[in-house]
Design a protein around this motif. Structure first.
Motif, short mmCIF file in Angstrom:
data_model
loop_
_atom_site.label_atom_id
_atom_site.label_comp_id
_atom_site.label_asym_id
_atom_site.label_seq_id
_atom_site.Cartn_x
_atom_site.Cartn_y
_atom_site.Cartn_z
N ASN A 184 0.83 -1.22 0.00
CA ASN A 184 0.00 0.00 0.00
C ASN A 184 0.85 1.25 0.00
OD1 ASN A 184 -2.74 -1.03 2.23
ND2 ASN A 184 -2.09 -1.80 0.26
N SER A 185 1.83 1.27 0.89
CA SER A 185 2.63 2.47 1.07
C SER A 185 3.46 2.78 -0.17
CB SER A 185 3.54 2.31 2.29
OG SER A 185 4.45 1.24 2.14
N ARG A 186 3.95 1.76 -0.86
CA ARG A 186 4.73 2.00 -2.08
C ARG A 186 3.84 2.52 -3.19
NH1 ARG A 186 7.33 0.65 2.37
NH2 ARG A 186 9.55 0.29 2.00
N MET A 187 2.63 2.02 -3.26
CA MET A 187 1.70 2.52 -4.26
C MET A 187 1.33 3.98 -3.95
SD MET A 187 -0.24 2.39 -6.87
CE MET A 187 -1.65 3.33 -7.46
N ALA A 188 1.04 4.28 -2.69
CA ALA A 188 0.71 5.65 -2.30
C ALA A 188 1.89 6.59 -2.54
CB ALA A 188 0.31 5.69 -0.82
N TYR A 189 3.10 6.11 -2.25
CA TYR A 189 4.31 6.89 -2.49
C TYR A 189 4.43 7.25 -3.98
CZ TYR A 189 9.22 7.23 -3.93
OH TYR A 189 10.39 7.60 -4.54
N ALA A 190 4.27 6.25 -4.84
CA ALA A 190 4.43 6.48 -6.28
C ALA A 190 3.32 7.36 -6.85
CB ALA A 190 4.46 5.13 -7.01
N PHE A 191 2.08 7.09 -6.42
CA PHE A 191 0.93 7.85 -6.93
C PHE A 191 1.03 9.32 -6.52
CE2 PHE A 191 -3.94 7.54 -7.59
CZ PHE A 191 -3.77 7.60 -8.96
N SER A 192 1.47 9.57 -5.29
CA SER A 192 1.62 10.95 -4.84
C SER A 192 2.85 11.61 -5.47
CB SER A 192 1.72 11.01 -3.31
OG SER A 192 2.83 10.26 -2.84
N ARG A 193 3.88 10.83 -5.79
CA ARG A 193 5.05 11.35 -6.49
C ARG A 193 4.64 11.96 -7.83
NH1 ARG A 193 9.63 7.03 -7.76
NH2 ARG A 193 7.89 6.15 -8.95
N ASP A 194 3.59 11.40 -8.43
CA ASP A 194 3.09 11.91 -9.70
C ASP A 194 1.94 12.89 -9.52
OD1 ASP A 194 4.89 10.54 -11.39
OD2 ASP A 194 3.76 8.69 -11.13
N GLY A 195 1.69 13.32 -8.26
CA GLY A 195 0.74 14.39 -8.00
C GLY A 195 -0.72 14.00 -8.06
N ALA A 245 3.60 7.77 3.77
CA ALA A 245 2.68 6.90 3.02
C ALA A 245 2.33 5.66 3.83
CB ALA A 245 3.31 6.50 1.69
N VAL A 246 3.28 5.17 4.64
CA VAL A 246 3.02 4.02 5.50
C VAL A 246 1.90 4.33 6.49
CG1 VAL A 246 3.97 2.64 7.40
CG2 VAL A 246 5.33 3.00 5.33
N TRP A 247 2.02 5.45 7.19
CA TRP A 247 1.04 5.79 8.21
C TRP A 247 -0.30 6.21 7.59
CZ3 TRP A 247 1.49 4.73 13.30
CH2 TRP A 247 2.75 4.33 13.72
N LEU A 248 -0.26 6.81 6.42
CA LEU A 248 -1.50 7.14 5.71
C LEU A 248 -2.28 5.87 5.39
CD1 LEU A 248 -3.35 9.13 4.10
CD2 LEU A 248 -1.93 8.60 2.10
N SER A 249 -1.58 4.86 4.87
CA SER A 249 -2.24 3.61 4.49
C SER A 249 -2.87 2.92 5.70
CB SER A 249 -1.23 2.68 3.81
OG SER A 249 -0.74 3.25 2.63
N ALA A 250 -2.15 2.91 6.82
CA ALA A 250 -2.69 2.30 8.03
C ALA A 250 -3.92 3.07 8.53
CB ALA A 250 -1.62 2.26 9.12
#
Length: 528
Positions: free
Chosen positions: A368-379, A399-404
């Protein structure tokens, strides 16, 4: 390196690892730069570590244990024994198509990045937006479902440890269950805040625990049970007594497949971990294929082993049994109680499953956190600048704590209505598979002639395999949206199409009214 670059029709360059020869291989970081990103995450995962994360997310101990009652209800042993390899084979088709695309585009963005590149400049941003939101919401739903199922299993373990439902055992309230869920997510967030070297270690421990746990339980439970089912019962008995007003055998069999398809999800994790994986364009695809393949084998063994301890389906599903209707818990408990006079051994076996589910949730938060990291990296996400930050250990900590946090919020719906909660987590299967199918569909249509494969590819079979994968996802999206009980009421209505439809409407509406004006798909962060 000049021979490895091809100029695309829009004037940009794209990397083709085999343009000159199989020996012209560049480093992972250079490859990532050619895809538009500079390295920000530690590339410390081996092929085994990448596989371990994904295998522990699929986690047959998690999926099959928590949905075993569904299999018993809809078709019984026949649905489980034959439905598992059927679904497994078609899941492998989907996974093979994803692995081929992953090899061409090894980035943490995974599915939404693939859709953008496969659709080109005109449709790429919208395709990326749609795929990305289905992917990330589906992943959050998976984490919610996995950790909530662990909270429920803890509830059952407490019930059996205090005497069982028929012996005055303690039944935890829904508020205590949500408290368990929050505590589990807190632990997962803390673990995922550690450096990737620690996550690699935990991931490999999780994979080992799942494999050993499956083999121990599939042998131990039928051996301990004083009454065992015959081979004829295991391989031929079809249960039509579901109590839901459904009598058509084909319909019942289809509904029973949900057990298998729910379990075989989450293998996109290997793609989301590629920016932290060595030899990503090879080991990412290998992680997808191997995690599905091994899960199919050990999962079928688990189903067979446990099912040989099943003799009375209606009793196992009865809410008045000691486990409160939790079928597999009752199987474990009775096996030891009937032989030794108490069910302590069965409770310990449930503890083995609980640890596997904990590892599954841990790895799910990682993905989850890696997906959120990448998706937010692209705005693409609100407050994107916050979520794609990494700490000194190169971990996307926010992104880790957001996903949790989001996974916990999704579970709060269970306090108001279990129907609403089940509708939300239904996105975990159908919503996630739609995200899987979109880039595959674009690969076999818009990018049929322009797609440049990576080291792992399906050759001339790529198109036909891709179409079979797309058709399978369309099929399960329809079948799993059908009513699961008659007559249809507010309590029996299958809210899966409602939940998925709402996600689709929200995603498209946000695109039309806002995102189309500013979201351009994957954004390069490499200085030209």
């Amino acid at each position: 390196m000049e021979g490895n670059i091809r100029i695309s029709e829009d004037g940009g360059s794209c990397y083709h690892p085999f343009l000159d020869s199989a020996d012209s291989i560049v480093s992972d970081d250079v490859r990532l730069q050619q895809l538009g990103y500079k390295r920000q995450l530690t590339r410390g995962l081996s092929a085994m570590a990448n596989f371990s994360v994904t295998f522990s997310i699929i986690s047959v101990l998690t999926g099959l244990t928590t949905t075993y009652g569904t299999g018993l209800t809809y078709g019984g042993t026949v649905t489980m024994v034959y439905g598992w390899p059927l679904v497994g084979m078609l899941t492998m088709v989907v996974g093979a198509s994803m692995a081929e695309i992953c090899s061409a585009f090894p980035t943490s963005g995974g599915l939404y990045f693939w859709s953008a590149k496969l659709c080109g400049n005109d449709w790429g941003p919208f395709a990326s937006w749609l795929t990305g939101w289905f992917n990330i919401v589906g992943q959050w739903a998976v984490t919610t479902s996995v950790d909530f199922s662990l909270a429920q299993l803890i509830q059952v373990i407490i019930l059996l440890s205090t005497g069982g439902k028929n012996g005055g055992g303690y039944e935890a309230s829904k508020y205590l269950v949500i408290g368990f869920h929050g505590g589990i997510l807190l632990l997962h967030a803390i673990i995922n805040s550690l450096p990737i070297s620690w996550l690699s270690l935990f991931g490999q421990l999780a994979a080992g625990w799942n494999i050993v746990g499956v083999f121990v339980l599939m042998i131990l439970i039928p051996c301990v049970a004083t009454e065992r089912a015959s081979a004829k019962f295991v391989f031929t008995y079809f249960n039509t007594d579901n109590g839901d007003g459904i009598n058509n055998k084909l319909y019942i069999f289809i509904l029973g497949l949900l057990m298998s398809q729910y379990t075989l999800t989450g293998y996109d994790a290997s793609a989301h971990m590629t920016e932290e994986t060595k030899n990503a364009d090879k080991n990412g695809p290998r992680g997808i294929i191997s995690s599905i393949g091994i899960s199919i084998i050990v999962g079928w063994g688990y189903i067979l082993g446990i099912t040989f301890a099943v003799t009375n389906i209606s009793y196992l599903l009865d809410e008045n049994n000691d486990a409160g209707g939790y079928a597999i818990a009752e199987i474990f408990y009775l096996a030891f109680k009937n032989r030794y006079g108490n069910g302590v051994g069965g409770i310990i076996c449930l503890g083995v499953v609980a640890v596997a589910i904990f590892f599954c949730g841990m790895s799910s938060v990682t993905s989850n956190s890696r997906m959120a990291y990448a998706f937010s990296r692209d705005g693409a996400m609100p407050f994107s600048s916050v979520w794609h930050k990494v700490n000194k250990q190169e971990v996307p900590i926010n992104a880790v704590w957001l996903s949790a946090f989001i996974s916990f919020c999704m579970a709060l719906t269970s306090l108001g209505s279990l129907v609403a909660f089940q509708a939300m987590v239904s996105i975990a299967t159908i919503g996630l598979y739609i995200a899987y199918a979109l880039p595959i569909f674009f690969r076999v249509t818009l990018a049929r002639k322009s797609f440049i494969p990576g080291p792992f590819n399906l050759g001339r079979y790529g198109i036909i395999v891709g179409w079979v994968a797309v058709l399978w996802v369309v099929t399960i999206s329809v079948l799993f949206s059908l009513p699961v009980a008659y007559p249809i009421t507010n309590e029996t209505l299958n809210y899966t199409p409602v939940a998925v439809g709402c996600l689709f409407v929200l995603t498209v509406s946000s695109w039309i009214f806002s995102a189309r004006h500013w979201f351009r798909g994957p954004i390069t962060n490499v200085d030209t």
